[in-house]
Design a protein around this motif. Structure first.
Motif, short mmCIF file in Angstrom:
data_model
loop_
_atom_site.label_atom_id
_atom_site.label_comp_id
_atom_site.label_asym_id
_atom_site.label_seq_id
_atom_site.Cartn_x
_atom_site.Cartn_y
_atom_site.Cartn_z
N THR A 37 48.97 31.57 48.36
CA THR A 37 48.55 32.93 48.56
C THR A 37 47.05 32.90 49.14
N ASN A 38 46.75 34.02 49.68
CA ASN A 38 45.25 34.20 50.08
C ASN A 38 44.55 34.96 49.21
N SER A 39 45.23 35.45 47.85
CA SER A 39 44.52 36.56 47.45
C SER A 39 44.06 35.98 46.12
N THR A 209 42.21 40.70 42.56
CA THR A 209 43.35 40.21 43.22
C THR A 209 44.62 41.12 42.97
N THR A 211 47.62 39.50 43.24
CA THR A 211 48.75 38.61 42.74
C THR A 211 48.72 38.68 41.46
N VAL A 352 55.43 33.64 39.95
CA VAL A 352 54.62 32.89 40.91
C VAL A 352 54.38 31.47 40.74
N ASP B 157 42.72 43.11 46.71
CA ASP B 157 43.67 42.59 46.82
C ASP B 157 43.27 40.94 46.76
N SER B 159 41.83 38.87 48.81
CA SER B 159 41.91 38.03 49.86
C SER B 159 40.51 37.93 50.80
#
Lengths: 373, 373, 373
Positions: A37-39, A209, A211, A352, B157, B159
Motif C-alpha cells: 500500500t502507499n498509505s 492513514t 489503511t 490486510v 489517507d 499516501s
C-alpha cells in the motif's frame, strides 16, 4: 468572561460564544513486514479545524452549531438546540452523540491519546440527528434518545429511514478524594431499508492513514445492537479508566449474528501538581496549576493503555488488533496542548496481510499540536 | 480596538478577532485569434469569500484559522498556531506560506493588480503544512522552515510524503524617506513518492477562466528546486518593485532538468496624498489620508507592470507569456477597495493554439470589488 | 445591542454582527398509490445550518457574508457589499436575490409554511451574483438589477455567460390599522451559451426528498422571461396574502414557447395577541407579546394555503401540483420557532407515476425546529 474565546452575555439570559479548535498531526506507521500500500509511512495532516458557536436564548433555550473543515469539505459536528426544562433536565434536538460511552463523549480535546480506542471507529460511533433527554443529578446521570442518522447521510434525498434507540446511565460519586465513575450504555439500531450492509473496521492507532488492518468487509445486515460498560477512578495525580463494548450485527437470512468486542484499560499520572478534570460524566479540560508564562511549565501527564478490538466472530473473520500504548501530554496553558504517543500493535488474522500473513505487528508514533477557543 | 472587525481583548494576553474578506470579480478575455474553448469571454465570479479568527493565548501562543468558501467547498487558507519565543523570534506550526517572496507573502487584499504575477500560479506557490521560524529584526528578516504539503493534499489517507525546505532573507532599511526592500528566497522540494509528476502552467492575468495558454503538460519528476530575488523601493507617492524566480524540475531518468523563469517589474503612483504601506517584509494596507465619508475620496493609485513567465526550456516547450499591465486601485476607505486592470498578453509557443498558431496576443480586462474585516 | 447575537459597534459607523440559523426537519410523504422510489417515506434532515456576518464600514459601506453548510458542502447564500448613497437608495454588489417576489424575498426564517410555495423551486428562484439598486421610500419600493448566475455556477472556469435583468415595484401603504402590500416583478434571462437547457420541477411540499412529482424534464432553450404579482393585507391577528408568477421558456428552434404558472393564496391568524410583522416589502420576525420565560407561551399562529404550480403547456407536459396546506407556527421567543404543517397534494399528469397513473394524491406532514441568531 473568557473561555478561550470571549463569551458575550446579554440581558435576560442571552449569551454568545465562538468556538473552535485546530489539531495538527504528524505520524509514522511501521509494520513488521511488507504491506502492499502507499498509505503507510510518515505523513502530516490537519486533523481537525472546527469553527462554531455556543449560545443561549431567554426562555431556557440554547444551541451549539459547529463544523469541521479540516478535510476540505464542511462536516457538521455538533449542531443542535437545547431546552433546559429545569436544573437537572435538558432536552436536545439535532445532531449530537448518541451516548456511546466515557471516551466517546469526552471531547477529542481532552482524550489521553491522540485517537480514541480502536473500537470507537470500528463500531461506527458518530454524531446523529435525534431527540434526547439528559437528567443530570448530583451523583447520577441518565441519558436517552431516539436518533436517525448522521446529517451527511440525511442529505435530503429522502431515502434514509434508519433509526436507533440509545441510552446511558452513570453513577459518579465522590468518595473522599476519589472521583468514581461507573456506567453502562445500550444501543439498538435498525439500518436504512435501502442500504442493508454492515462493515466494521479500525485504523491503526492514528488517523493519518486510510489503511485498516482489521476489517470485516461488507456483509448484509439490517441492524445492530450494542452494549457498553465504563469505569474511571481519579485521585490526585493518578487516574485509571476502562471501557468495553459489545456489538451484535443482525445478519439478513439464515446466518448466526456475530458479536464483536473492543475496549481499553488505562492508567495515567501527572508529573506536575495537576489532576484529571472530571465533570458531568466525561473527562474535562486540564487547567495547569502552574501554566507557562506564569512561572511554570504547565501540566505534564503520562498515560499507558491496553486497547483491543476483535472483529472476528462466527464465520466473519475481520481480525483482532491489540495495542500497547504510551502517551505524553503537555498542556502548557489551558487552551494549548501538545501530545506524543507510541503504540505497539499486535495483529491476528488481519484483513490486510503483511508479507502474506495476517499475523504481524506494527509500531506507530504520532504527535499532535492543538489549540482551541 | 477595531480592525475592520472588533478585536476583543481579555486579561493576561487573551485576544480574539474575527477575520474575513469578500472579493467579487468580473473579467473579459479576448484573444487575437480564435481559440477552441468555452472558457474565455466575459464572466463574473466570487473570487474569494473567507472567514477566520486571529487569536492570542496567554503564555506567548497565538493562532490563525481561516477558510475560503468562495468556490463552494471549504479550502483551508491560513491554519496555524504560533509561539512567540521573544520579541524577534516566532515559531509557526500548521498551514502557512513557505516564504516564496514579496508579492506572494503580501496579502491578496493589498496587491497592485487583481492577480499576482503569472509565475506565482505557474510554479505552484501555495500554503503548506509545516514548521517554521521567523526572526524579525529592525532591518532584517530571516525565515525558514520544513513543509509537507497543502492541507487538502494531506487528506488523511497517508499516501503523501512530500516535503520541502524553504528559506528567505530580507534587508529592509529605511534610507531617509525611502523604504528599501532587498531579499532572496530558496526552496528545495522532494515530491510525494507516489505522485511523481510535475506540471507548470499559468492563467492569463485573471482567475475567471480555467484556460491556461502556457502549460508544460505533465512530466515525470521527483522534486524541484527554486530560487527567487525581490526588491522594492517606496518614497512618498511613488514605488517601484521587481521580483524574479527560477525553478528547476528534477526529472526522472536520463533527462536534463529544465529551468523555468518568471518575474515582474512594476512602478506605481498615488494620485492622492497617500503612499504605499510597507511592514515586516510585505506590502501592507493602504490607509487613505482623506477617506470617503470624511470629506475626501479615499486613495487612488495607478500601477504599470511588465510580467513574464517562460515555461520553455530544454525539450519541454510550455510557452512564454508576457503581460503589459495597467491597474487603477481606488481605496475609498481603509477596508474597502475597487480595482480595474487591463493586460495585454503576448504569447510565444503557447500550449493552447489560437487560429492554429502558438504565437498570438490577448487582451484582458478585469474589475474587482473588495471588502475585508 | 443584542439581535439574537451581539451587535458590536465601533466609532464612526463601524458595526459587526454574527449571524446564523439552524433548522432541523422531520417529514413523512404518503402518496395515494405505489411509487417506485426509495426516496419517499419518513426521514429527518438538517434543513439549514448557516453562519455569517453582517457589517458596516464608515463611508456608507456595508456587507453580508453567509454560507450554508447543512448539506455538507459550503453553499454561498448572501455574499454582497452595499453602498448607501442616501437614506432611500442602496447599491448592492455580489450574490443576492433578484427580487423574485414577496415570499421569496421574505427570509426562510419567517415563512408561513416550512417551505415556500411550489413554484419558487419549480422556476429556479435562487441568489445570483449581480449589481442592483433599491429605492425604499415610505410607501413605495423600487428594485432593479443585472445579474449573472449563482456563485456555485460561476466557479471560475470562465464558461458561464448567462445574464438577466430583474426588477420589482411594491406599494406598501398603511390604511388605518391595515398594512397593505401590492407589487409586481419582471425578469428576463439569457442562458449561458454553453448550457442551453431548461428544466422546471417542484418538490412535494417538503425538502426531505429528491423526488419531484411534477417535472418538465430537460428541453433546449436559450432564455426565460417571467412576471409576478404579489399582494398582502395584515390587520391585527389576521393576514391574507397571494402571489402568482408566469414563466415563459424561450425554446430553441421552431417550437412554441411554453408558459408555466404557479402561485398561492393564504390566510393566517394568531391565536395569541400577536400580529404579522411586515417591514420594507417583506414579512419580518414575529416578536411574541408574551414570550415563554416571561409568563407567556409565545406566539401561536395558524395558516391555511392553496398552492399550485402548473408545468404543462403546449407540447410540454410536466404536470400540475395543487396543495391544500395547513400550518401551525409556535414562536416561544423571538429567535426560536417550531412549526408543523400538513399538505394534501393533488397531482395531474404528473411526471412521476403512482400505480402507473399520473393523476393521484399525496399527504405530506412536516415538522421543523429552528433557532437563529
Amino acid at each position: 468572561s473568557w473561555k478561550g474565546a470571549p463569551e458575550i452575555k446579554g440581558e435576560g439570559g442571552w449569551s454568545f460564544k465562538p468556538r473552535g479548535r485546530l489539531q495538527i498531526d504528524a505520524a509514522s506507521i511501521n509494520p513488521s513486514d511488507t504491506i502492499a500500500t502507499n498509505s503507510l509511512g510518515t505523513t502530516a495532516r490537519v486533523r481537525r479545524a472546527q469553527f462554531g458557536i455556543d449560545g443561549t436564548i431567554p426562555g431556557g433555550f440554547g444551541y451549539r452549531v459547529e463544523a469541521d473543515i479540516g478535510s476540505g469539505s464542511a462536516e457538521l459536528t455538533d449542531m443542535y438546540l437545547t431546552y433546559k426544562a429545569n436544573k437537572e433536565l435538558t432536552i436536545t434536538l439535532g445532531q449530537h452523540k448518541p451516548f456511546w460511552g466515557l471516551e466517546e463523549l469526552t471531547s477529542d480535546l481532552f482524550t489521553s491519546f491522540n485517537e480514541r480506542a480502536a473500537y470507537h471507529g470500528a463500531f461506527g460511533f458518530e454524531r446523529r440527528v435525534g431527540l434526547s433527554a439528559t437528567y443530570a443529578g448530583k451523583n447520577v446521570l441518565l441519558q436517552g434518545g431516539i436518533f436517525a442518522d448522521n446529517a451527511a447521510d440525511l442529505n435530503g434525498d429522502g431515502s434514509n429511514n434508519s433509526r436507533s434507540f440509545d441510552g446511558r446511565i452513570v453513577f459518579m460519586p465522590k468518595l473522599g478524594n476519589t472521583q468514581l465513575h461507573l456506567g453502562a450504555s445500550g444501543h439498538s439500531r435498525r439500518f436504512n431499508d435501502f442500504s442493508s450492509t454492515a462493515r466494521y473496521r479500525a485504523r491503526p492507532f492514528t488517523r493519518t492513514t486510510d489503511t485498516r488492518f482489521v476489517d470485516t468487509r461488507g456483509f448484509l445486515a439490517n441492524g445492530e445492537d450494542s452494549f457498553g460498560v465504563e469505569a474511571l477512578a481519579s485521585n490526585g495525580r493518578f487516574h485509571a479508566s476502562a471501557e468495553s463494548h459489545w456489538l451484535t450485527a443482525k445478519r439478513i437470512g439464515a446466518f448466526a449474528d456475530p458479536t464483536f468486542n473492543g475496549g481499553y484499560a488505562e492508567v495515567g499520572y501527572f508529573l506536575t501538581k495537576d489532576s484529571l478534570a472530571y465533570k458531568g460524566g466525561v473527562v474535562d479540560r486540564t487547567k495547569p496549576s502552574n501554566p507557562l508564562g506564569k512561572g511554570g511549565i504547565g501540566a505534564v501527564q503520562v498515560n499507558a493503555r491496553y486497547d483491543w478490538v476483535d472483529l472476528s466472530d462466527d464465520v466473519i473473520v475481520g481480525g483482532k488488533q491489540q495495542t500497547y500504548g504510551l502517551s505524553l501530554v503537555w498542556t502548557p496553558t489551558e487552551y494549548v496542548r501538545f501530545m506524543a504517543n507510541y503504540g505497539h500493535l499486535e495483529l491476528t488474522d488481519a484483513a490486510v496481510l503483511a508479507g502474506g500473513d495476517g499475523d504481524y505487528s506494527a509500531d506507530v508514533f504520532g504527535m499532535r499540536a492543538q489549540i482551541d477557543f
